[in-house]
Write a protein that holds these residues in place. Sequence first.
Motif, PDB file in Angstrom:
ATOM      1  N   ILE A 181       0.837  -1.207   0.000  1.00  0.00           N
ATOM      2  CA  ILE A 181       0.000   0.000   0.000  1.00  0.00           C
ATOM      3  C   ILE A 181       0.866   1.248   0.000  1.00  0.00           C
ATOM      4  O   ILE A 181       0.567   2.231  -0.689  1.00  0.00           O
ATOM      5  CB  ILE A 181      -0.954  -0.027   1.218  1.00  0.00           C
ATOM      6  CG1 ILE A 181      -1.991  -1.131   1.023  1.00  0.00           C
ATOM      7  CG2 ILE A 181      -1.644   1.324   1.395  1.00  0.00           C
ATOM      8  CD1 ILE A 181      -2.813  -1.423   2.257  1.00  0.00           C
ATOM      9  N   GLU A 182       1.959   1.220   0.770  1.00  0.00           N
ATOM     10  CA  GLU A 182       2.870   2.366   0.796  1.00  0.00           C
ATOM     11  C   GLU A 182       3.521   2.604  -0.558  1.00  0.00           C
ATOM     12  O   GLU A 182       3.967   3.715  -0.856  1.00  0.00           O
ATOM     13  CB  GLU A 182       3.951   2.148   1.856  1.00  0.00           C
ATOM     14  CG  GLU A 182       3.443   2.301   3.287  1.00  0.00           C
ATOM     15  CD  GLU A 182       4.523   2.031   4.314  1.00  0.00           C
ATOM     16  OE1 GLU A 182       5.583   1.460   3.926  1.00  0.00           O
ATOM     17  OE2 GLU A 182       4.324   2.370   5.491  1.00  0.00           O
ATOM     18  N   HIS A 183       3.561   1.576  -1.380  1.00  0.00           N
ATOM     19  CA  HIS A 183       4.157   1.707  -2.717  1.00  0.00           C
ATOM     20  C   HIS A 183       3.104   1.838  -3.808  1.00  0.00           C
ATOM     21  O   HIS A 183       3.335   1.493  -4.966  1.00  0.00           O
ATOM     22  CB  HIS A 183       5.080   0.521  -2.997  1.00  0.00           C
ATOM     23  CG  HIS A 183       6.393   0.594  -2.261  1.00  0.00           C
ATOM     24  ND1 HIS A 183       6.493   0.349  -0.912  1.00  0.00           N
ATOM     25  CD2 HIS A 183       7.650   0.940  -2.677  1.00  0.00           C
ATOM     26  CE1 HIS A 183       7.759   0.510  -0.523  1.00  0.00           C
ATOM     27  NE2 HIS A 183       8.463   0.870  -1.576  1.00  0.00           N
ATOM     28  N   GLY A 184       1.934   2.335  -3.409  1.00  0.00           N
ATOM     29  CA  GLY A 184       0.962   2.779  -4.397  1.00  0.00           C
ATOM     30  C   GLY A 184      -0.235   1.903  -4.667  1.00  0.00           C
ATOM     31  O   GLY A 184      -1.141   2.315  -5.396  1.00  0.00           O
ATOM     32  N   LYS A 185      -0.277   0.705  -4.103  1.00  0.00           N
ATOM     33  CA  LYS A 185      -1.428  -0.157  -4.357  1.00  0.00           C
ATOM     34  C   LYS A 185      -2.564   0.163  -3.395  1.00  0.00           C
ATOM     35  O   LYS A 185      -2.348   0.580  -2.265  1.00  0.00           O
ATOM     36  CB  LYS A 185      -1.046  -1.631  -4.210  1.00  0.00           C
ATOM     37  CG  LYS A 185      -0.192  -2.166  -5.347  1.00  0.00           C
ATOM     38  CD  LYS A 185      -0.035  -3.671  -5.233  1.00  0.00           C
ATOM     39  CE  LYS A 185       0.761  -4.233  -6.408  1.00  0.00           C
ATOM     40  NZ  LYS A 185       0.915  -5.706  -6.303  1.00  0.00           N
ATOM     41  N   SER A 186      -3.779  -0.057  -3.865  1.00  0.00           N
ATOM     42  CA  SER A 186      -4.924   0.053  -2.969  1.00  0.00           C
ATOM     43  C   SER A 186      -4.989  -1.214  -2.110  1.00  0.00           C
ATOM     44  O   SER A 186      -4.348  -2.221  -2.428  1.00  0.00           O
ATOM     45  CB  SER A 186      -6.218   0.196  -3.763  1.00  0.00           C
ATOM     46  OG  SER A 186      -6.476  -0.999  -4.494  1.00  0.00           O
ATOM     47  N   LEU A 187      -5.757  -1.162  -1.050  1.00  0.00           N
ATOM     48  CA  LEU A 187      -5.916  -2.347  -0.209  1.00  0.00           C
ATOM     49  C   LEU A 187      -6.473  -3.497  -1.031  1.00  0.00           C
ATOM     50  O   LEU A 187      -6.020  -4.643  -0.900  1.00  0.00           O
ATOM     51  CB  LEU A 187      -6.846  -2.035   0.970  1.00  0.00           C
ATOM     52  CG  LEU A 187      -7.182  -3.216   1.890  1.00  0.00           C
ATOM     53  CD1 LEU A 187      -5.921  -3.738   2.559  1.00  0.00           C
ATOM     54  CD2 LEU A 187      -8.209  -2.795   2.943  1.00  0.00           C
ATOM     55  N   LEU A 188      -7.439  -3.212  -1.891  1.00  0.00           N
ATOM     56  CA  LEU A 188      -8.064  -4.244  -2.708  1.00  0.00           C
ATOM     57  C   LEU A 188      -7.047  -4.913  -3.615  1.00  0.00           C
ATOM     58  O   LEU A 188      -6.955  -6.137  -3.680  1.00  0.00           O
ATOM     59  CB  LEU A 188      -9.194  -3.628  -3.532  1.00  0.00           C
ATOM     60  CG  LEU A 188      -9.983  -4.580  -4.430  1.00  0.00           C
ATOM     61  CD1 LEU A 188     -10.640  -5.675  -3.609  1.00  0.00           C
ATOM     62  CD2 LEU A 188     -11.024  -3.809  -5.231  1.00  0.00           C
ATOM     63  N   LYS A 189      -6.240  -4.122  -4.317  1.00  0.00           N
ATOM     64  CA  LYS A 189      -5.247  -4.689  -5.238  1.00  0.00           C
ATOM     65  C   LYS A 189      -4.143  -5.418  -4.483  1.00  0.00           C
ATOM     66  O   LYS A 189      -3.624  -6.434  -4.947  1.00  0.00           O
ATOM     67  CB  LYS A 189      -4.661  -3.591  -6.116  1.00  0.00           C
ATOM     68  CG  LYS A 189      -5.636  -3.065  -7.155  1.00  0.00           C
ATOM     69  CD  LYS A 189      -4.964  -2.077  -8.095  1.00  0.00           C
ATOM     70  CE  LYS A 189      -5.943  -1.598  -9.178  1.00  0.00           C
ATOM     71  NZ  LYS A 189      -5.306  -0.631 -10.098  1.00  0.00           N
ATOM     72  N   ALA A 190      -3.791  -4.906  -3.332  1.00  0.00           N
ATOM     73  CA  ALA A 190      -2.714  -5.522  -2.550  1.00  0.00           C
ATOM     74  C   ALA A 190      -3.087  -6.927  -2.090  1.00  0.00           C
ATOM     75  O   ALA A 190      -2.245  -7.825  -2.051  1.00  0.00           O
ATOM     76  CB  ALA A 190      -2.365  -4.659  -1.353  1.00  0.00           C
TER      77      ALA A 190
END
Length: 349
Positions: A289-298
Motif C-alpha cells: 500500500i505504501e508503494h501505491g497499491k490500494s488495499l483491494l489490489k494488494a
Amino acid sequence: MINKKKLAAGILSAALLFNGTIILTQPAFADDDWSYKVVKAPLDSQKVVDEWMTYLVMRVSTIADKDYNDIQAELASGGTLAEASGISASELTARLNQAADQIAAAAAQSYEAKPEQIEKLRSELYGKTADALVKPGFAYSARQTGSDFTSLLNDQLKSLAFSAAQLAGKDYQDVSDALNQGGTIQNAVGLSAGYLVSKLTEPLEQQIQEAHNSGNISKKQAEQLEKQAEEKITAAIQTPGGAAALAETAKSGAKIDGAVFFQKRLQSIIRDASLLTANFDADELVYEIEHGKSLLKATGLSSEQLISGLQGIWSSDIDDAYRNGQITAKQAEELRDQARQLIASAVRG
C-alpha cells in the motif's frame, strides 16, 4: 476463489486477537431512549458437546499431567484415552465428570435453557466421555462452529479453577470456596504463576501450533494468539474470584461505544485483510500500500471477497457480544448494517 478454510481460520484468529467482546453505550445509536437489557442466546447443546469432545484429549492431558503429543501418539497406535492417560479409568472418569459438571453449570448461566435441558446436556457429556475413553484411536471431528479458537480459550477459562486444582492435587471444592471468598486461583492452589500459566496454556498452544503447521494461520498470527491466551490466563489466575470475576469486571468496566469500536476496526483493517489471504501478512500489505497499491489490489482478492471476508471478521465480534448478552438483537443488527456500509466504503474508496 478464496480458500474457505483459510478464511474461516482468519475469522477465528481475529475473534481471539480482538477479544471477541464489545459493550455498547447509548451514543452508538440514533435512538437515545433505549435502555440496556440482558439477552441470553438459546442453548445450543450440540455446540457445547462438540467443543467438549474436540478438546477432550487436551483435558485428559491436563488431568493426567501427561504431554499432549505423547497421548496422541498412543491413540495413533490404536490405544485408548484411558490407557494413554496412565491413570485408572475410574479416576479419569470421575475427574472428567467433575469438569463436565462445570461446563453444564456454565451453560446454565450463559444461555437460555430449562433445567431439564441442562440435565440432558450433562448426561450427554457423561455418556460421550465414557464411550471416548475406551475407544481405540479416539478422534473427534466436530462440525464447524465458526469460533474454534475463541471457544477453546473460553472453555479453558471456564474450567480454569478445576484444571489448576488438578495440577496442584487439591480438591476443586476447596479452590472454589477460596475464590468465592475473594481469593485468587494462584493463591488457592499454591503454585507459582509461571508454572500455572505454562501448564494451563499448553493445550491452547498445541491447538494453535496445529493450525499453524497445517497452514491455516501464519507464524505471526500463531504468536499473537499464544500471547493473547497467555495474557488472559495470567489475568484469570491472579484476579480475585478467578476467571468468572474477571469476565464480570470486563462486562461492567471495559465499555466501548459503537463509534470507538468501528474506529478501531478501521484502524486495523489492513491486519484484518491480511487474515483473508494466504499470500501476504499485515506488514507485507502495508508495504504494498505504501508503494501505491490500494488495499483491494494488494490483497489480490475481488471486492466481493474482501468485503465479505471483512464483514465476517467484524460480525464475529458483534455476534459474540449478542451471544454473551451484552447487546440486544436489535443493537447487533444496527451494528452489522453500519459495518457493511463502512467496509464497502473503505474497500471501494
